[in-house]
Design an enzyme around this catalytic site. Structure first.
Site, PDB file in Angstrom:
ATOM      1  N   CYS A   5       0.840  -1.205   0.000  1.00 40.29           N
ATOM      2  CA  CYS A   5       0.000   0.000   0.000  1.00 40.29           C
ATOM      3  C   CYS A   5       0.875   1.254   0.000  1.00 40.29           C
ATOM      4  CB  CYS A   5      -1.001  -0.037   1.161  1.00 40.29           C
ATOM      5  SG  CYS A   5      -2.371   1.130   0.914  1.00 40.29           S
ATOM      6  N   HIS A  33      -3.808  -5.009   0.658  1.00 40.09           N
ATOM      7  CA  HIS A  33      -3.232  -5.383   1.948  1.00 40.09           C
ATOM      8  C   HIS A  33      -3.262  -6.904   2.154  1.00 40.09           C
ATOM      9  CE1 HIS A  33      -2.483  -1.511   4.009  1.00 40.09           C
ATOM     10  NE2 HIS A  33      -3.447  -1.059   3.226  1.00 40.09           N
ATOM     11  N   GLU A  81      -1.503  -8.601   4.092  1.00 39.99           N
ATOM     12  CA  GLU A  81      -1.310  -8.934   5.525  1.00 39.99           C
ATOM     13  C   GLU A  81      -2.637  -8.969   6.279  1.00 39.99           C
ATOM     14  OE1 GLU A  81      -1.076  -5.912   4.451  1.00 39.99           O
ATOM     15  OE2 GLU A  81      -1.831  -4.575   6.018  1.00 39.99           O
TER      16      GLU A  81
END
Ligand code: MN
Length: 235
Positions: free
Chosen positions: A106, A208, A210
């Site tokens: 990001c 994202h 994660e």
């Protein structure tokens, strides 16, 4: 044991740094050991610390100061953090000097593009019939829009080429891509969602992973190709 420098969020008014658990868990799953470096550490000390690391992960966060890419701030610009900008741009330069892999997520992808001479869209205006919302509501791990992963890219080696559904938590995006980087994925509205370079090893994603891997484990593959690069394997 491979050590990965991980940058993180910084709240200037509270004088406090923070990192999401998702980054730490994904790196551990990929057999990497995260070393979180807060922006309150000076750029000089951060860069010295990087000499002991095997890779650099630039995490998500606030907007990059537009002056970094030669623009004045538009009215829609979000919160800026001078300390973090100074630290991360110093770290990226040092990582290239050291030849260690860099994975940007990001904001991290945007930092990579700006560090290499590209520019950003300061605020996405999702107007018209082709407009797509890139700031999703609801669960952060949910798939929100499609991207098209280009065949033959490092990103395709991790996720496969073609249509992939990703989450979306950004109001900015890569505009002019930096020299040396290639576009690895785009959204249906044409926005750049992935950038990369094989040598030096650079991977940037606008979404994202994660936040997604616990529900969509295929996104761990991104951390696994990063781990292979940090072990000296080249694509
Ligand atoms: Mn998006």
């Amino acid at each position: 044991m491979r050590l990965i420098a991980v940058t993180c969020m910084h709240n200037c008014s509270e004088q406090r740094s923070s990192i999401s658990d998702g980054y730490i868990g994904a790196l551990e799953r990929a057999a990497l050991t995260p070393v979180v470096i807060p922006p309150s550490l000076s750029p000089q000390a951060s860069v010295r610390g990087l000499e002991r690391m095997d890779g650099l992960l630039l995490s998500g966060g606030n907007d990059v100061a537009p002056l970094r890419y030669g623009q004045q701030p538009r009215p829609e610009i979000g919160a800026l953090d001078v300390l973090r900008d100074e630290q991360e741009f110093a770290l990226v330069k040092k990582a290239f000097d050291l030849g260690i892999p860099v994975f940007g997520i990001c904001r991290g992808a945007q930092v990579l593009n700006v560090a290499l001479g590209g520019t950003l869209i300061q605020h996405i205006h999702a107007n018209g019939p082709e407009g797509i919302q890139h700031c999703q509501n609801g669960q952060s791990w949910q798939c929100h829009h499609h991207i098209e992963v280009k065949p033959g890219t490092m990103l395709a080696s991790a996720l496969g080429a073609g249509i992939v559904a990703v989450n979306s938590h950004h109001h900015q995006a890569v505009d002019k891509i930096a020299p040396g980087l290639t576009v690895s994925a785009t959204a249906p509205d044409g926005l750049i969602e992935g950038i990369e370079c094989a040598d030096p090893w650079i991977l940037g994603v606008q979404w994202h992973p994660e936040m997604m891997w616990q529900h969509h484990p295929e996104f761990l593959h991104l951390f696994e190709i990063f781990a292979r690069a940090c072990k000296g394997e080249r694509p």
